[in-house]
Design a protein around this motif. Structure first.
Motif, PDB file in Angstrom:
ATOM      1  N   ALA A  87       6.797   0.937  -4.309  1.00 29.89           N
ATOM      2  CA  ALA A  87       5.517   1.310  -3.699  1.00 29.89           C
ATOM      3  C   ALA A  87       4.337   0.780  -4.514  1.00 29.89           C
ATOM      4  N   ASP A  88       4.414   0.930  -5.833  1.00 32.06           N
ATOM      5  CA  ASP A  88       3.316   0.423  -6.655  1.00 32.06           C
ATOM      6  C   ASP A  88       3.258  -1.105  -6.645  1.00 32.06           C
ATOM      7  N   TRP A  89       4.415  -1.756  -6.616  1.00 25.42           N
ATOM      8  CA  TRP A  89       4.405  -3.227  -6.479  1.00 25.42           C
ATOM      9  C   TRP A  89       3.724  -3.629  -5.181  1.00 25.42           C
ATOM     10  N   PHE A  90       4.051  -2.929  -4.095  1.00 22.77           N
ATOM     11  CA  PHE A  90       3.441  -3.221  -2.802  1.00 22.77           C
ATOM     12  C   PHE A  90       1.927  -2.990  -2.855  1.00 22.77           C
ATOM     13  N   ALA A  91       1.511  -1.886  -3.473  1.00 25.51           N
ATOM     14  CA  ALA A  91       0.076  -1.557  -3.518  1.00 25.51           C
ATOM     15  C   ALA A  91      -0.704  -2.589  -4.334  1.00 25.51           C
ATOM     16  N   VAL A  92      -0.148  -2.970  -5.515  1.00 28.63           N
ATOM     17  CA  VAL A  92      -0.861  -3.942  -6.353  1.00 28.63           C
ATOM     18  C   VAL A  92      -0.893  -5.303  -5.686  1.00 28.63           C
ATOM     19  N   THR A  93       0.246  -5.708  -5.109  1.00 29.86           N
ATOM     20  CA  THR A  93       0.301  -7.013  -4.468  1.00 29.86           C
ATOM     21  C   THR A  93      -0.597  -7.071  -3.244  1.00 29.86           C
ATOM     22  N   ALA A  94      -0.697  -5.954  -2.521  1.00 22.30           N
ATOM     23  CA  ALA A  94      -1.510  -5.924  -1.293  1.00 22.30           C
ATOM     24  C   ALA A  94      -2.999  -6.118  -1.582  1.00 22.30           C
ATOM     25  N   LEU A  95      -3.410  -5.879  -2.820  1.00 22.90           N
ATOM     26  CA  LEU A  95      -4.828  -6.134  -3.152  1.00 22.90           C
ATOM     27  C   LEU A  95      -5.175  -7.608  -3.055  1.00 22.90           C
ATOM     28  N   PHE A  96      -4.171  -8.496  -3.348  1.00 27.19           N
ATOM     29  CA  PHE A  96      -4.468  -9.909  -3.462  1.00 27.19           C
ATOM     30  C   PHE A  96      -3.825 -10.765  -2.375  1.00 27.19           C
ATOM     31  N   ARG A  97      -2.695 -10.332  -1.829  1.00 25.61           N
ATOM     32  CA  ARG A  97      -2.025 -11.138  -0.801  1.00 25.61           C
ATOM     33  C   ARG A  97      -1.183 -10.232   0.074  1.00 25.61           C
ATOM     34  N   LYS A  98      -0.430 -10.828   0.975  1.00 25.01           N
ATOM     35  CA  LYS A  98       0.403 -10.067   1.902  1.00 25.01           C
ATOM     36  C   LYS A  98       1.813  -9.981   1.343  1.00 25.01           C
ATOM     37  N   PRO A  99       2.200  -8.802   0.851  1.00 25.97           N
ATOM     38  CA  PRO A  99       3.570  -8.678   0.299  1.00 25.97           C
ATOM     39  C   PRO A  99       4.610  -8.755   1.408  1.00 25.97           C
ATOM     40  N   LEU A 100       5.556  -9.658   1.230  1.00 23.57           N
ATOM     41  CA  LEU A 100       6.639  -9.863   2.204  1.00 23.57           C
ATOM     42  C   LEU A 100       6.096 -10.186   3.589  1.00 23.57           C
ATOM     43  N   GLY A 101       4.882 -10.728   3.655  1.00 27.10           N
ATOM     44  CA  GLY A 101       4.275 -11.094   4.929  1.00 27.10           C
ATOM     45  C   GLY A 101       3.767  -9.923   5.737  1.00 27.10           C
ATOM     46  N   PHE A 102       3.675  -8.727   5.131  1.00 24.67           N
ATOM     47  CA  PHE A 102       3.218  -7.544   5.864  1.00 24.67           C
ATOM     48  C   PHE A 102       1.731  -7.698   6.172  1.00 24.67           C
ATOM     49  N   PRO A 111      -9.081 -11.033  -0.468  1.00 21.82           N
ATOM     50  CA  PRO A 111      -9.493 -12.191   0.345  1.00 21.82           C
ATOM     51  C   PRO A 111     -10.205 -11.775   1.636  1.00 21.82           C
ATOM     52  N   ARG A 112      -9.751 -10.662   2.262  1.00 18.73           N
ATOM     53  CA  ARG A 112     -10.383 -10.253   3.516  1.00 18.73           C
ATOM     54  C   ARG A 112     -11.773  -9.686   3.285  1.00 18.73           C
ATOM     55  N   ARG A 113     -11.969  -9.048   2.167  1.00 19.48           N
ATOM     56  CA  ARG A 113     -13.267  -8.433   1.875  1.00 19.48           C
ATOM     57  C   ARG A 113     -14.025  -9.212   0.786  1.00 19.48           C
ATOM     58  N   ARG A 114     -13.796 -10.517   0.709  1.00 16.94           N
ATOM     59  CA  ARG A 114     -14.391 -11.297  -0.375  1.00 16.94           C
ATOM     60  C   ARG A 114     -15.918 -11.312  -0.298  1.00 16.94           C
ATOM     61  N   ASP A 115     -16.466 -11.354   0.927  1.00 16.22           N
ATOM     62  CA  ASP A 115     -17.930 -11.362   1.043  1.00 16.22           C
ATOM     63  C   ASP A 115     -18.534 -10.071   0.494  1.00 16.22           C
ATOM     64  N   GLY A 116     -17.916  -8.962   0.861  1.00 14.65           N
ATOM     65  CA  GLY A 116     -18.406  -7.685   0.343  1.00 14.65           C
ATOM     66  C   GLY A 116     -18.216  -7.573  -1.161  1.00 14.65           C
ATOM     67  N   PHE A 117     -17.088  -8.099  -1.655  1.00 19.67           N
ATOM     68  CA  PHE A 117     -16.830  -8.056  -3.084  1.00 19.67           C
ATOM     69  C   PHE A 117     -17.846  -8.914  -3.848  1.00 19.67           C
ATOM     70  N   ILE A 118     -18.100 -10.129  -3.339  1.00 22.13           N
ATOM     71  CA  ILE A 118     -19.071 -11.012  -4.001  1.00 22.13           C
ATOM     72  C   ILE A 118     -20.455 -10.376  -3.992  1.00 22.13           C
ATOM     73  N   HIS A 119     -20.820  -9.769  -2.875  1.00 25.45           N
ATOM     74  CA  HIS A 119     -22.125  -9.104  -2.794  1.00 25.45           C
ATOM     75  C   HIS A 119     -22.201  -7.949  -3.793  1.00 25.45           C
ATOM     76  N   ALA A 120     -21.116  -7.190  -3.910  1.00 23.17           N
ATOM     77  CA  ALA A 120     -21.112  -6.062  -4.840  1.00 23.17           C
ATOM     78  C   ALA A 120     -21.213  -6.545  -6.291  1.00 23.17           C
ATOM     79  N   VAL A 121     -20.503  -7.630  -6.616  1.00 19.52           N
ATOM     80  CA  VAL A 121     -20.564  -8.175  -7.973  1.00 19.52           C
ATOM     81  C   VAL A 121     -21.974  -8.685  -8.276  1.00 19.52           C
TER      82      VAL A 121
END
Length: 429
Positions: free
Chosen positions: A51-66, A74-84
């Motif tokens: 579960a923790d592997w899935f949660a950490v991996t899901a922050l950056f990519r699609k684990p097992l294509g889920f 990547p999906r929220r990169r605009d919001g992340f860049i704006h926040a930074v």
């Protein structure tokens, strides 16, 4: 993130092997409580680690294509860049931090230290000289020409006639122009006095004087017959005395030259008490200011200077330094003197230091506040140019160790919780 096997991966693999071993033992000893407990711990550790592997991996990519709610960064990169960007602007470059840092700086001592450097003095001098050359290279110098023309006319008009005569006499005396003028004048007059035409002119003058005094009668013929009066010898004598006097007048430091110079200076100085001369001088000043083509002359002068300077610039030559070395040296000396005067004013006048400090603090504060926006723009542009993988790597590399421990802790905590639940169920049952 894909990479070499790390402690978190080892912990997950170990949980999986523990689960397989516990399952085998449970199948081998179905009635053994300890085998069932080991199986419960292995199951919980495997589930927590996965579960923790899935949660950490899901922050950056699609684990097992889920596809659902994964690859969050990547999906929220605009919001992340704006926040930074906002965080950098508001936290790292906040108004409070900027002003607190500026208030700790002692700007006036820093300025004084900077001004004491010889490099600063030389750079300032070169900058001013470059500005002067640039001013002369401009095609449109209308304002400068108008100002110079107006100032020249004002100087001509405001000059006092008596003072002007005094200054002219002083300038001629200081630069020995009057002495040089007498030398040249004496040489010219001697050349004329030694000429044959001058000899005949003197001879004719003596003849007229003789005729006017004794007439053309018997006495005149008697003096001529006895050679008592010889006009030729008198003419030669007068011509020689004139040339000798002119030689002495043209000799530097001779008594005659000094006497003539003194008489001329006294006469010129006496002119300042002559009302007619003063009135004539004033009229001459007004006519010079009104009728002289000062502005037209300055236009042609600047145009020719600009063309000449442009040719020199193509040869990478400093026109003022090459063609007017004395002016170039004089200008640099003036700039050095004014620079030293400015530096002494900054050091000696506390009220001036307060004004300078206020201006510098205000300038730095405004520049820093502008830099706040600029830094945000730079950060946003840099992050926007990163690909998804580069952005993931940038974030992950900064917190990789923490993410790995999260995964390790997931397996450990899962195993512990599994063991506690198993014990609780056995106690209750």
């Amino acid at each position: 993130m894909i990479g070499p096997i790390n402690n978190a991966d080892r912990a997950l693999i170990l949980s999986f092997l523990l689960f397989l071993t516990a399952l085998y033992l449970h199948l081998l000893f179905p009635m053994a409580i300890w085998a069932e407990g080991v199986l419960a711990i292995g199951e919980a550790a495997l589930v927590g680690g996965a579960a923790d592997w899935f949660a950490v991996t899901a922050l950056f990519r699609k684990p097992l294509g889920f596809p659902y709610h994964t690859a969050i960064l990547p999906r929220r990169r605009d919001g992340f860049i704006h926040a930074v960007t906002i965080m950098v602007q508001k936290e790292f470059f906040s108004r409070r931090k900027i002003f607190n840092h500026i208030e700790k700086m002692h700007l006036v001592p820093l300025l004084q230290t900077y001004l004491h450097r010889s490099e600063t003095k030389e750079q300032t001098t070169n900058t001013v000289m470059h500005f002067l050359r640039g001013s002369l290279l401009r095609r449109n110098n209308g304002k400068m020409i108008s100002y110079l023309s107006m100032r020249m006319k004002e100087i001509v008009l405001q000059e006092d006639a008596a003072g002007l005569i005094d200054r002219l006499v002083d300038v001629f005396h200081t630069n020995s122009w009057d002495r040089k003028a007498f030398v040249k004048l004496a040489g010219f007059l001697k050349k004329e006095a030694a000429a044959e035409e001058t000899w005949h002119s003197i001879h004719d003058s003596l003849g007229r004087i003789e005729y006017e005094k004794i007439g053309g009668g018997f006495l005149s013929r008697l003096l001529e017959m006895t050679n008592t009066v010889n006009l030729n010898e008198g003419t030669d004598l007068i011509q020689r005395h004139i040339c000798a006097a002119l030689d002495e007048l043209g000799t530097d430091g001779s008594p005659l030259q000094e006497q003539v110079l003194s008489l001329c200076r006294s006469y010129l100085l006496n002119l300042r008490r002559d009302d007619e001369i003063l009135s004539l001088t004033r009229e001459l000043q007004e006519r010079m200011a009104g009728e002289l083509p000062i502005e037209e002359t300055l236009v042609r002068l600047f145009d020719e200077m600009r063309k000449h300077f442009e040719r020199d610039r193509e040869r990478h030559v400093n026109s003022i330094e090459e063609h007017m070395p004395e002016l170039y040296t004089h200008l640099r000396r003036i700039i050095h003197v004014e620079y030293d005067h400015m530096r002494s004013l900054v050091e000696e006048r506390p009220e001036l230091q307060k004004i300078i400090a206020k201006v510098l603090y205000d300038l730095l504060a405004r520049s820093a506040l502008h830099a706040q926006t600029l830094v945000g723009i730079v950060v946003g542009n840099v992050l926007s140019r990163l690909t998804d993988d580069e952005l993931n790597r940038l974030i992950y590399d900064k917190v990789e160790e923490d993410f790995l421990w999260i995964r390790v802790n997931g397996s450990l905590i899962g195993g512990c919780i599994g063991g506690i639940i198993f014990i609780c169920t056995r106690v209750i049952m």
